[in-house]
Design a protein around this motif. Sequence first.
Motif, mmCIF file in Angstrom:
data_model
loop_
_atom_site.group_PDB
_atom_site.id
_atom_site.type_symbol
_atom_site.label_atom_id
_atom_site.label_comp_id
_atom_site.label_asym_id
_atom_site.label_seq_id
_atom_site.Cartn_x
_atom_site.Cartn_y
_atom_site.Cartn_z
ATOM 1 N N LYS A 383 11.966 -31.894 -11.420
ATOM 2 C CA LYS A 383 10.607 -31.382 -11.517
ATOM 3 C C LYS A 383 10.138 -31.014 -10.113
ATOM 4 O O LYS A 383 10.136 -31.851 -9.218
ATOM 5 C CB LYS A 383 9.693 -32.432 -12.126
ATOM 6 N N PHE A 384 9.763 -29.768 -9.929
ATOM 7 C CA PHE A 384 9.461 -29.279 -8.587
ATOM 8 C C PHE A 384 8.301 -30.033 -7.940
ATOM 9 O O PHE A 384 8.291 -30.252 -6.727
ATOM 10 C CB PHE A 384 9.182 -27.773 -8.632
ATOM 11 N N GLU A 385 7.349 -30.470 -8.731
ATOM 12 C CA GLU A 385 6.200 -31.174 -8.164
ATOM 13 C C GLU A 385 6.584 -32.536 -7.599
ATOM 14 O O GLU A 385 5.842 -33.117 -6.803
ATOM 15 C CB GLU A 385 5.108 -31.334 -9.218
ATOM 16 N N ASP A 386 7.740 -33.071 -8.011
ATOM 17 C CA ASP A 386 8.191 -34.381 -7.530
ATOM 18 C C ASP A 386 9.054 -34.305 -6.280
ATOM 19 O O ASP A 386 9.387 -35.337 -5.689
ATOM 20 C CB ASP A 386 8.991 -35.103 -8.624
ATOM 21 N N ILE A 387 9.443 -33.101 -5.893
ATOM 22 C CA ILE A 387 10.405 -32.942 -4.799
ATOM 23 C C ILE A 387 9.677 -32.895 -3.458
ATOM 24 O O ILE A 387 8.815 -32.035 -3.248
ATOM 25 C CB ILE A 387 11.238 -31.660 -4.989
ATOM 26 N N SER A 391 5.637 -28.973 -2.200
ATOM 27 C CA SER A 391 4.270 -28.945 -2.724
ATOM 28 C C SER A 391 3.672 -27.540 -2.579
ATOM 29 O O SER A 391 3.992 -26.793 -1.658
ATOM 30 C CB SER A 391 3.397 -29.952 -1.979
ATOM 31 N N CYS A 392 2.807 -27.209 -3.506
ATOM 32 C CA CYS A 392 2.190 -25.881 -3.509
ATOM 33 C C CYS A 392 0.880 -25.968 -4.269
ATOM 34 O O CYS A 392 0.721 -26.811 -5.168
ATOM 35 C CB CYS A 392 3.114 -24.869 -4.176
ATOM 36 N N GLU A 393 -0.067 -25.101 -3.928
ATOM 37 C CA GLU A 393 -1.330 -25.057 -4.648
ATOM 38 C C GLU A 393 -1.064 -24.817 -6.130
ATOM 39 O O GLU A 393 -0.203 -24.018 -6.501
ATOM 40 C CB GLU A 393 -2.210 -23.944 -4.080
ATOM 41 N N VAL A 394 -1.761 -25.549 -6.969
ATOM 42 C CA VAL A 394 -1.517 -25.527 -8.413
ATOM 43 C C VAL A 394 -1.485 -24.091 -8.950
ATOM 44 O O VAL A 394 -2.373 -23.282 -8.663
ATOM 45 C CB VAL A 394 -2.603 -26.339 -9.152
#
Length: 445
Positions: A383-387, A391-394
């Motif tokens: 999951k990219f949000e866990d890496i 991080s990136c703006e939603v």
Amino acid sequence: TSHINMPHQHKLVDAIRVVNVMFTFTEFMAFICLVPATANNNGLALTPPLGWRSWNLFGHDVNQSLIENIMDGMVKRTRRDHLGQLSSLCDLGYCDVGLDDNWQDCNHPSAAPHMHYHDKEGNPIVDLTLFPDLKRMTDHAHYLNLTAGWYGNNCICKDQCETEEECKLQMKGDVKALVKYNFDSWKLDGCGGENDLVLFNSMIMEMADRPIVVENCHWGNPKYDPDNTLPPALGCPYNFYRTSGDIRPSYESILSNLATVEKYHSRNQSYPGCWAYPDMLQVGVENALTAEETRSHFGSWAIISSPLILSHDVNDDVVTDQIWDVISNREVLAVNQAYAGDSGGVYEKGKNHRYFSKPIDGGSRVALLLMNTGSSNNTLMAKFEDIPGLSCEVNKCAYHVRDIWNHKNLGIFETLWSVSVKSHDAAFVVVDRVHKKDVGIAVNS
């Protein structure tokens, strides 16, 4: 998961010759620009060293002819890399050849009292029946544009110096021999009494006419853990250090040794000039690992910025052919050599998996290794949000995934990437963060 298909010299030990197919030269130089001031100040091993050592395969069965033949094998250009270029191991960066234990003449008549292979002046006594001319051996390495590594504080017939004066004499004798025989790197084991790495490193810097790479091989219990608060000569008086006991040619041993690096990574104690190292590679040794385990072993050492020290018989064509696609993978080697302030480590683990990440190119690009440690095939999911580092703006970003084992772009994904992985195998990819508007994906406002 949303998916959109898109087409898409005579050297120092650490002058790694990696041809990077994934990054430009400018980008690669950006990877290694963040060099902490706390590394060993000899200026070496600014990227993880690559090379070969004798112990894992040959053990005590070594001699000068064997080592010189290995040197010859390191420069043979008989195989092609994935780009179709004829490449030797040294062309790929593996240019240091290290002699390990059993060069010494145990219980020599001229050994000092209570010693086995050092004389009264502290000089090491070489077994001339096995190694008639060590200087000729290092000359052979240098003729081939290789570097030559030696070994001390030996375990076979160890010399346990008993007093500070005796230990200093012995260490001084070893450094004199290191310089006399013109070695370029030095592995200091943990069996004898030579444990003062600060003193040992200072002797090398004083007595040698050039810097020498130092490996601290004290089995995960170094007298001097890296200490970022101290000056370089005290905080890391070596260039790489063992975090573990000796590795064995088994998947269980690989996982055990690999885990010992986590403590040092969590403290940011593995960095240019001072690398954490879970021991030599067992790739191609005794045919003990499956093809899947070989990939996991090599890939995990690569992504944590470990030195990559081969141990197989480089002149055995059958063995070398079996592992060539792994050890010659220039994209994987480029990840190993990259550094953007983090040496790489575990970001998630469970009963049957371990996930590793390593930021590269200043953090906009991240390497991922997804290991299936279970006994059956499994679907692994990132999951990219866990890496870390992605991080990136939603709702603003998507992620390009490239398979670097197989040199294939897999496409653009929005939230996660999943893959079926065989037992004991590992997927190895590089993930690029991209803006959705640049790849034609609608952005939610």
